[in-house]
Design a protein around this motif. Structure first.
Motif, PDB file in Angstrom:
ATOM      1  N   ALA A 117      39.854  42.157  30.036  1.00  0.00           N
ATOM      2  CA  ALA A 117      39.902  42.346  31.484  1.00  0.00           C
ATOM      3  C   ALA A 117      40.329  41.061  32.187  1.00  0.00           C
ATOM      4  CB  ALA A 117      38.536  42.799  31.996  1.00  0.00           C
ATOM      5  N   GLU A 118      39.839  39.922  31.710  1.00  0.00           N
ATOM      6  CA  GLU A 118      40.198  38.647  32.329  1.00  0.00           C
ATOM      7  C   GLU A 118      41.681  38.335  32.123  1.00  0.00           C
ATOM      8  OE1 GLU A 118      38.055  34.390  32.602  1.00  0.00           O
ATOM      9  OE2 GLU A 118      38.730  34.910  30.576  1.00  0.00           O
ATOM     10  N   LYS A 119      42.176  38.534  30.904  1.00  0.00           N
ATOM     11  CA  LYS A 119      43.585  38.250  30.617  1.00  0.00           C
ATOM     12  C   LYS A 119      44.507  39.186  31.398  1.00  0.00           C
ATOM     13  CE  LYS A 119      42.899  36.350  25.980  1.00  0.00           C
ATOM     14  NZ  LYS A 119      43.146  36.534  24.516  1.00  0.00           N
ATOM     15  N   LEU A 120      44.126  40.474  31.458  1.00  0.00           N
ATOM     16  CA  LEU A 120      44.966  41.451  32.139  1.00  0.00           C
ATOM     17  C   LEU A 120      45.033  41.183  33.642  1.00  0.00           C
ATOM     18  CD1 LEU A 120      46.642  44.041  31.849  1.00  0.00           C
ATOM     19  CD2 LEU A 120      44.534  45.356  32.179  1.00  0.00           C
ATOM     20  N   THR A 121      43.893  40.945  34.263  1.00  0.00           N
ATOM     21  CA  THR A 121      43.883  40.736  35.715  1.00  0.00           C
ATOM     22  C   THR A 121      44.504  39.400  36.108  1.00  0.00           C
ATOM     23  OG1 THR A 121      41.597  39.885  35.566  1.00  0.00           O
ATOM     24  CG2 THR A 121      41.885  42.218  36.119  1.00  0.00           C
ATOM     25  N   SER A 122      44.610  38.467  35.177  1.00  0.00           N
ATOM     26  CA  SER A 122      45.263  37.197  35.494  1.00  0.00           C
ATOM     27  C   SER A 122      46.757  37.392  35.766  1.00  0.00           C
ATOM     28  CB  SER A 122      45.082  36.196  34.351  1.00  0.00           C
ATOM     29  OG  SER A 122      45.825  36.590  33.203  1.00  0.00           O
ATOM     30  N   LEU A 123      47.296  38.528  35.319  1.00  0.00           N
ATOM     31  CA  LEU A 123      48.709  38.832  35.545  1.00  0.00           C
ATOM     32  C   LEU A 123      48.945  39.541  36.869  1.00  0.00           C
ATOM     33  CD1 LEU A 123      49.517  40.220  31.968  1.00  0.00           C
ATOM     34  CD2 LEU A 123      49.887  37.890  32.801  1.00  0.00           C
ATOM     35  N   PHE A 124      47.863  39.975  37.547  1.00  0.00           N
ATOM     36  CA  PHE A 124      47.993  40.748  38.777  1.00  0.00           C
ATOM     37  C   PHE A 124      47.968  39.850  39.996  1.00  0.00           C
ATOM     38  CE2 PHE A 124      45.569  44.516  36.656  1.00  0.00           C
ATOM     39  CZ  PHE A 124      46.652  44.724  35.826  1.00  0.00           C
ATOM     40  N   PRO A 125      48.659  40.237  41.064  1.00  0.00           N
ATOM     41  CA  PRO A 125      48.546  39.501  42.336  1.00  0.00           C
ATOM     42  C   PRO A 125      47.234  39.841  43.029  1.00  0.00           C
ATOM     43  CG  PRO A 125      49.954  41.416  42.612  1.00  0.00           C
ATOM     44  CD  PRO A 125      49.618  41.358  41.146  1.00  0.00           C
ATOM     45  N   GLU A 126      46.804  39.007  43.933  1.00  0.00           N
ATOM     46  CA  GLU A 126      45.636  39.313  44.754  1.00  0.00           C
ATOM     47  C   GLU A 126      45.966  40.498  45.659  1.00  0.00           C
ATOM     48  OE1 GLU A 126      42.724  38.134  44.572  1.00  0.00           O
ATOM     49  OE2 GLU A 126      42.937  36.251  43.451  1.00  0.00           O
ATOM     50  N   PRO A 127      44.992  41.381  45.917  1.00  0.00           N
ATOM     51  CA  PRO A 127      43.600  41.351  45.449  1.00  0.00           C
ATOM     52  C   PRO A 127      43.353  42.263  44.251  1.00  0.00           C
ATOM     53  CG  PRO A 127      43.786  42.907  47.230  1.00  0.00           C
ATOM     54  CD  PRO A 127      45.182  42.411  46.956  1.00  0.00           C
ATOM     55  N   LEU A 128      44.402  42.566  43.468  1.00  0.00           N
ATOM     56  CA  LEU A 128      44.240  43.461  42.324  1.00  0.00           C
ATOM     57  C   LEU A 128      43.615  42.701  41.161  1.00  0.00           C
ATOM     58  CD1 LEU A 128      47.703  45.296  42.491  1.00  0.00           C
ATOM     59  CD2 LEU A 128      45.520  46.045  43.455  1.00  0.00           C
TER      60      LEU A 128
END
Length: 289
Positions: A117-128
């Motif tokens: 979850a941490e690695k995946l969301t690091s690729l998303f822009p805020e606020p996703l």
């Protein structure tokens, strides 16, 4: 001389070399497999070709059938699966997990879920920055529609004609390709709008989309101005003003349509459409099928 030139060219496609040797096929003969398929597997699970392939093994971009025939897989298995077959890195990660723990539930924590979850969301822009992991795209879209309706307290969902969002009873609603529709009640609360297709639609052409592969249709759009986008936005507004209530639950769209033929929309269309949806109280769902 022209005829001689034509006959001297080899039209037979040559396969790139491959050093991988598949295991010997040792299961049922092809004809028995075919009979089992016809007798015991639901006919709704269709196969392609008059003589369906009996695939035995895969390695990276290669597939091998029961006779050892090698195929270069340009379809990536199916739709969005694109890591190849039996990739050593993927196999190693799966084997490592299977040796450690097969299954648990969300009521407990396991390191892999949080790490992923941490690695995946690091690729998303805020606020996703929040994920909800599911087993399939249909399940994800079903959940997205439910969440949109619960969050907004509205019901209506808009999708594009030509969209594919799944084949479940719920996702059959926003799916708008006749082949994937069945003769049962579906689509309650789902409305479709015109697909902004600059290749096959009434407006658009070679200047309308951000793609290295452009259409051959001539385009009347000036530099930095897309008239086709404006026309399709007017159609979207018409849907909002006529087909749905004043407030809606959401709008779901593939960023680039896949099943319908890799359709890319005019520049800035989604940005403007999203703004219109939010003004109606809806949320915007970006699908990947």
């Amino acid at each position: 001389r022209q005829q001689k030139w034509k006959t001297s060219i080899s039209t037979e496609a040559k396969m790139p070399p491959c050093g991988f040797v598949p295991e010997k096929y040792n299961s049922y003969p092809y004809e028995r497999m075919l009979k089992i398929r016809e007798k015991h597997v639901s006919p709704s699970l269709q196969t392609y070709y008059k003589k369906p392939l009996l695939l035995h093994q895969g390695y990276m971009q290669w597939l091998f059938d029961h006779e050892g025939q090698r195929y270069l897989d340009l379809f990536a298995g199916i739709v969005t699966v694109s890591v190849g077959h039996c990739h050593p890195k993927v196999n190693m990660a799966a084997q490592k997990q299977l040796h450690r723990l097969w299954h648990t539930t969300n009521i407990y924590m396991h390191p892999s879920i949080q790490e992923y979850a941490e690695k995946l969301t690091s690729l998303f822009p805020e606020p996703l920055k929040v994920v909800y992991l599911t087993n399939s795209g249909s399940e994800a879209n079903d959940l997205a529609m439910l969440m949109a309706r619960l969050y907004t307290r509205n019901f209506d969902i808009i999708s594009f004609r030509g969209a594919y969002h799944g084949g479940t009873a719920s996702t059959m609603g926003p799916t708008s390709i006749g082949f994937y529709k069945h003769g049962v009640a579906n689509g309650f609360g789902c409305s479709t709008t015109m697909l902004p297709d600059v290749f096959r639609g009434p407006w658009g052409g070679s200047h309308c989309r951000d793609s290295p592969v452009q259409t051959v249709r001539k385009c009347s759009c000036a530099e930095g101005v897309c008239h086709a986008k404006d026309q399709y936005i007017e159609q979207f507004k018409d849907t909002l003003n006529t087909a749905v209530p004043k407030t809606i639950a959401g709008f779901i769209a593939e960023a680039i349509q896949g099943v319908n033929g890799a359709v890319q929309y005019p520049r800035s269309f989604l940005k403007e459409a999203y703004k219109l949806v939010r003004e109606r109280g809806g949320v915007c769902i970006s699908d990947e099928v």
